[in-house]
Motif scaffolding. Structure first.
Motif, PDB file in Angstrom:
ATOM      1  N   THR A  59       3.550   5.520  -8.213  1.00 31.07           N
ATOM      2  CA  THR A  59       3.545   4.166  -8.393  1.00 31.07           C
ATOM      3  C   THR A  59       4.787   3.558  -6.636  1.00 31.07           C
ATOM      4  O   THR A  59       3.686   2.901  -6.134  1.00 31.07           O
ATOM      5  N   ARG A  60       5.363   4.203  -7.016  1.00 33.99           N
ATOM      6  CA  ARG A  60       5.925   3.585  -5.996  1.00 33.99           C
ATOM      7  C   ARG A  60       6.069   4.525  -4.229  1.00 33.99           C
ATOM      8  O   ARG A  60       5.876   3.144  -3.538  1.00 33.99           O
ATOM      9  N   PHE A  61       4.802   5.093  -3.729  1.00 34.72           N
ATOM     10  CA  PHE A  61       4.691   5.662  -3.028  1.00 34.72           C
ATOM     11  C   PHE A  61       3.686   4.702  -2.641  1.00 34.72           C
ATOM     12  O   PHE A  61       3.903   3.763  -1.687  1.00 34.72           O
ATOM     13  N   ILE A  62       2.960   4.862  -3.718  1.00 36.85           N
ATOM     14  CA  ILE A  62       1.847   3.320  -2.797  1.00 36.85           C
ATOM     15  C   ILE A  62       2.605   2.045  -2.890  1.00 36.85           C
ATOM     16  O   ILE A  62       1.772   1.020  -1.976  1.00 36.85           O
ATOM     17  N   LYS A  63       3.054   1.472  -3.493  1.00 36.40           N
ATOM     18  CA  LYS A  63       3.667   0.129  -2.942  1.00 36.40           C
ATOM     19  C   LYS A  63       4.942  -0.044  -1.758  1.00 36.40           C
ATOM     20  O   LYS A  63       4.365  -0.246  -1.123  1.00 36.40           O
ATOM     21  N   GLU A  64       5.326   1.194  -1.704  1.00 32.52           N
ATOM     22  CA  GLU A  64       5.754   1.456  -0.514  1.00 32.52           C
ATOM     23  C   GLU A  64       4.907   1.857   0.816  1.00 32.52           C
ATOM     24  O   GLU A  64       5.131   1.028   1.708  1.00 32.52           O
ATOM     25  N   ALA A  65       3.971   2.356   0.010  1.00 32.63           N
ATOM     26  CA  ALA A  65       2.911   2.553   1.886  1.00 32.63           C
ATOM     27  C   ALA A  65       2.243   0.616   2.172  1.00 32.63           C
ATOM     28  O   ALA A  65       1.408   0.649   3.445  1.00 32.63           O
ATOM     29  N   ALA A  66       2.144  -0.023   0.883  1.00 33.36           N
ATOM     30  CA  ALA A  66       1.225  -0.690   0.784  1.00 33.36           C
ATOM     31  C   ALA A  66       2.110  -1.959   1.349  1.00 33.36           C
ATOM     32  O   ALA A  66       1.936  -2.570   2.414  1.00 33.36           O
ATOM     33  N   LEU A  67       2.876  -2.079   1.807  1.00 36.70           N
ATOM     34  CA  LEU A  67       4.220  -2.518   2.195  1.00 36.70           C
ATOM     35  C   LEU A  67       4.557  -2.124   3.357  1.00 36.70           C
ATOM     36  O   LEU A  67       5.106  -3.644   4.666  1.00 36.70           O
ATOM     37  N   ALA A  68       4.516  -1.245   3.767  1.00 32.64           N
ATOM     38  CA  ALA A  68       4.793  -0.427   5.322  1.00 32.64           C
ATOM     39  C   ALA A  68       3.335  -0.988   6.134  1.00 32.64           C
ATOM     40  O   ALA A  68       3.787  -1.346   6.886  1.00 32.64           O
ATOM     41  N   GLU A  69       2.512  -0.800   5.409  1.00 31.52           N
ATOM     42  CA  GLU A  69       1.153  -1.517   6.436  1.00 31.52           C
ATOM     43  C   GLU A  69       0.876  -2.521   6.305  1.00 31.52           C
ATOM     44  O   GLU A  69       0.978  -3.108   7.094  1.00 31.52           O
ATOM     45  N   ALA A  70       1.142  -3.976   5.385  1.00 30.08           N
ATOM     46  CA  ALA A  70       1.365  -4.971   5.202  1.00 30.08           C
ATOM     47  C   ALA A  70       2.791  -5.299   6.591  1.00 30.08           C
ATOM     48  O   ALA A  70       2.164  -6.398   7.170  1.00 30.08           O
ATOM     49  N   ASP A  71       3.873  -4.713   6.572  1.00 32.78           N
ATOM     50  CA  ASP A  71       4.253  -4.667   7.589  1.00 32.78           C
ATOM     51  C   ASP A  71       4.142  -4.510   9.256  1.00 32.78           C
ATOM     52  O   ASP A  71       4.085  -5.602  10.795  1.00 32.78           O
ATOM     53  N   ARG A  72       3.571  -3.514   9.734  1.00 34.17           N
ATOM     54  CA  ARG A  72       2.675  -2.614  11.130  1.00 34.17           C
ATOM     55  C   ARG A  72       2.091  -3.997  10.860  1.00 34.17           C
ATOM     56  O   ARG A  72       2.182  -4.305  11.977  1.00 34.17           O
ATOM     57  N   ARG A  73       1.284  -4.413  10.280  1.00 32.87           N
ATOM     58  CA  ARG A  73      -0.153  -5.410  10.824  1.00 32.87           C
ATOM     59  C   ARG A  73       0.750  -6.898  10.861  1.00 32.87           C
ATOM     60  O   ARG A  73       0.491  -7.785  11.846  1.00 32.87           O
ATOM     61  N   ALA A  74       1.770  -7.109  10.114  1.00 35.00           N
ATOM     62  CA  ALA A  74       1.854  -8.255  10.462  1.00 35.00           C
ATOM     63  C   ALA A  74       2.963  -8.251  11.925  1.00 35.00           C
ATOM     64  O   ALA A  74       2.652  -9.581  12.786  1.00 35.00           O
ATOM     65  N   ALA A  75       4.057  -7.068  11.427  1.00 39.31           N
ATOM     66  CA  ALA A  75       4.029  -6.937  13.585  1.00 39.31           C
ATOM     67  C   ALA A  75       3.000  -6.600  14.769  1.00 39.31           C
ATOM     68  O   ALA A  75       2.793  -7.741  15.620  1.00 39.31           O
ATOM     69  N   ASP A  76       1.142  -6.333  14.543  1.00 37.70           N
ATOM     70  CA  ASP A  76       0.835  -6.544  15.440  1.00 37.70           C
ATOM     71  C   ASP A  76       0.470  -7.918  15.427  1.00 37.70           C
ATOM     72  O   ASP A  76       0.150  -8.273  17.174  1.00 37.70           O
ATOM     73  N   ILE A  77       0.451  -9.063  14.440  1.00 37.74           N
ATOM     74  CA  ILE A  77      -0.476 -10.095  14.512  1.00 37.74           C
ATOM     75  C   ILE A  77       1.075 -11.066  15.779  1.00 37.74           C
ATOM     76  O   ILE A  77       0.322 -11.855  16.422  1.00 37.74           O
TER      77      ILE A  77
END
Length: 86
Positions: A59-77
């Motif tokens: 659960t922690r892994f999936i949460k951290e992975a989702a947040l990391a991907e969201a941060d990466r996409r926000a930085a790209d935008i």
């Protein structure tokens, strides 16, 4: 003539009589977000490689992975928006 799905779109009271509920964003408090994700056996095997066993680990892994991907996409935008303003 009644078509399939009409009963899903009927409101009680009718939309014309509905009263708008005022929304004050300053009164919005912290919230939570719960999702259900389904994995097939091969995907589960991929997830468990390198992740501690047990529900907290995955659960922690999936949460951290989702947040990391969201941060990466926000930085790209944000980077794209900066390029467009130049």
């Amino acid at each position: 003539m009644t078509t399939q799905g009409d009963e899903w779109h009927r409101m009680n009271p009718p939309i014309e009589e509905a009263v708008e509920i005022p929304y004050d964003p300053s009164k919005r408090g912290p919230g939570s977000f719960t999702i259900e994700v389904k994995f097939d056996r091969a995907e589960i095997d991929r997830l468990y490689k390198g992740i501690p066993r047990g529900p907290v680990g995955i659960t922690r892994f999936i949460k951290e992975a989702a947040l990391a991907e969201a941060d990466r996409r926000a930085a790209d935008i944000e980077a794209q928006e900066l390029l467009e303003t130049d």
